[in-house]
Motif scaffolding. Structure first.
Motif, PDB file in Angstrom:
ATOM      1  N   MET A  29       0.846  -1.199   0.000  1.00 47.37           N
ATOM      2  CA  MET A  29       0.000   0.000   0.000  1.00 47.37           C
ATOM      3  C   MET A  29       0.878   1.243   0.000  1.00 47.37           C
ATOM      4  N   ASP A  30       0.329   2.329  -0.539  1.00 49.77           N
ATOM      5  CA  ASP A  30       1.045   3.602  -0.486  1.00 49.77           C
ATOM      6  C   ASP A  30       0.806   4.239   0.876  1.00 49.77           C
ATOM      7  N   ILE A  31       1.859   4.639   1.532  1.00 49.31           N
ATOM      8  CA  ILE A  31       1.750   5.373   2.795  1.00 49.31           C
ATOM      9  C   ILE A  31       2.311   6.762   2.565  1.00 49.31           C
ATOM     10  N   ILE A  32       1.472   7.767   2.786  1.00 47.75           N
ATOM     11  CA  ILE A  32       1.886   9.150   2.587  1.00 47.75           C
ATOM     12  C   ILE A  32       2.184   9.755   3.949  1.00 47.75           C
ATOM     13  N   THR A  33       3.390  10.293   4.079  1.00 46.33           N
ATOM     14  CA  THR A  33       3.768  10.969   5.310  1.00 46.33           C
ATOM     15  C   THR A  33       3.772  12.469   5.045  1.00 46.33           C
ATOM     16  N   TYR A  34       2.968  13.195   5.806  1.00 51.03           N
ATOM     17  CA  TYR A  34       2.914  14.649   5.687  1.00 51.03           C
ATOM     18  C   TYR A  34       3.743  15.258   6.802  1.00 51.03           C
ATOM     19  N   SER A  35       4.532  16.280   6.476  1.00 55.18           N
ATOM     20  CA  SER A  35       5.290  16.974   7.513  1.00 55.18           C
ATOM     21  C   SER A  35       5.239  18.476   7.261  1.00 55.18           C
ATOM     22  N   CYS A  36       5.149  19.220   8.341  1.00 52.13           N
ATOM     23  CA  CYS A  36       5.076  20.671   8.250  1.00 52.13           C
ATOM     24  C   CYS A  36       6.439  21.267   8.587  1.00 52.13           C
ATOM     25  N   GLU A  38       7.094  24.323   9.142  1.00 54.92           N
ATOM     26  CA  GLU A  38       6.967  25.458  10.056  1.00 54.92           C
ATOM     27  C   GLU A  38       6.905  25.036  11.519  1.00 54.92           C
ATOM     28  N   CYS A  39       5.965  24.127  11.854  1.00 57.26           N
ATOM     29  CA  CYS A  39       5.775  23.795  13.269  1.00 57.26           C
ATOM     30  C   CYS A  39       6.224  22.386  13.630  1.00 57.26           C
ATOM     31  N   GLY A  40       6.585  21.578  12.627  1.00 57.71           N
ATOM     32  CA  GLY A  40       7.130  20.263  12.922  1.00 57.71           C
ATOM     33  C   GLY A  40       6.107  19.147  13.044  1.00 57.71           C
ATOM     34  N   LEU A  41       4.833  19.433  12.831  1.00 62.96           N
ATOM     35  CA  LEU A  41       3.806  18.400  12.881  1.00 62.96           C
ATOM     36  C   LEU A  41       4.016  17.408  11.753  1.00 62.96           C
ATOM     37  N   SER A  42       3.835  16.126  12.035  1.00 62.98           N
ATOM     38  CA  SER A  42       3.880  15.141  10.965  1.00 62.98           C
ATOM     39  C   SER A  42       2.900  14.013  11.272  1.00 62.98           C
ATOM     40  N   TYR A  43       2.337  13.446  10.211  1.00 59.07           N
ATOM     41  CA  TYR A  43       1.453  12.294  10.372  1.00 59.07           C
ATOM     42  C   TYR A  43       1.438  11.506   9.075  1.00 59.07           C
ATOM     43  N   SER A  44       1.004  10.258   9.161  1.00 63.60           N
ATOM     44  CA  SER A  44       0.982   9.384   7.999  1.00 63.60           C
ATOM     45  C   SER A  44      -0.448   8.974   7.685  1.00 63.60           C
ATOM     46  N   ALA A  45      -0.683   8.684   6.411  1.00 66.98           N
ATOM     47  CA  ALA A  45      -1.998   8.218   5.984  1.00 66.98           C
ATOM     48  C   ALA A  45      -1.807   7.181   4.888  1.00 66.98           C
ATOM     49  N   GLU A  46      -2.668   6.173   4.893  1.00 65.78           N
ATOM     50  CA  GLU A  46      -2.620   5.173   3.826  1.00 65.78           C
ATOM     51  C   GLU A  46      -3.438   5.695   2.672  1.00 65.78           C
ATOM     52  N   ALA A  47      -2.956   5.448   1.458  1.00 67.14           N
ATOM     53  CA  ALA A  47      -3.672   5.909   0.278  1.00 67.14           C
ATOM     54  C   ALA A  47      -4.052   4.734  -0.596  1.00 67.14           C
TER      55      ALA A  47
END
Length: 47
Positions: A29-36, A38-47
């Motif tokens: 599966m594709d796993i997309i990791t988002y990271s900011c 500016e503030c350092g927030l990050s999270y992952s989501a399956e696509a």
């Protein structure tokens, strides 16, 4: 044409544009990791 809504995320904390990185999981599966940047927030989501 790809749906860019999945990839052009704004950070829910500070409103900056988040960077996304796509990787394949062990199950294929594709796993997309988002990271900011500016503030350092990050999270992952399956696509």
């Amino acid at each position: 044409m790809k749906n860019r809504a999945l990839f052009d995320h704004k950070c829910p904390t500070c409103g900056s544009w988040m960077k996304s990185e796509t990787k394949k999981s062990e199950k294929g599966m594709d796993i997309i990791t988002y990271s900011c940047p500016e503030c350092g927030l990050s999270y992952s989501a399956e696509a």
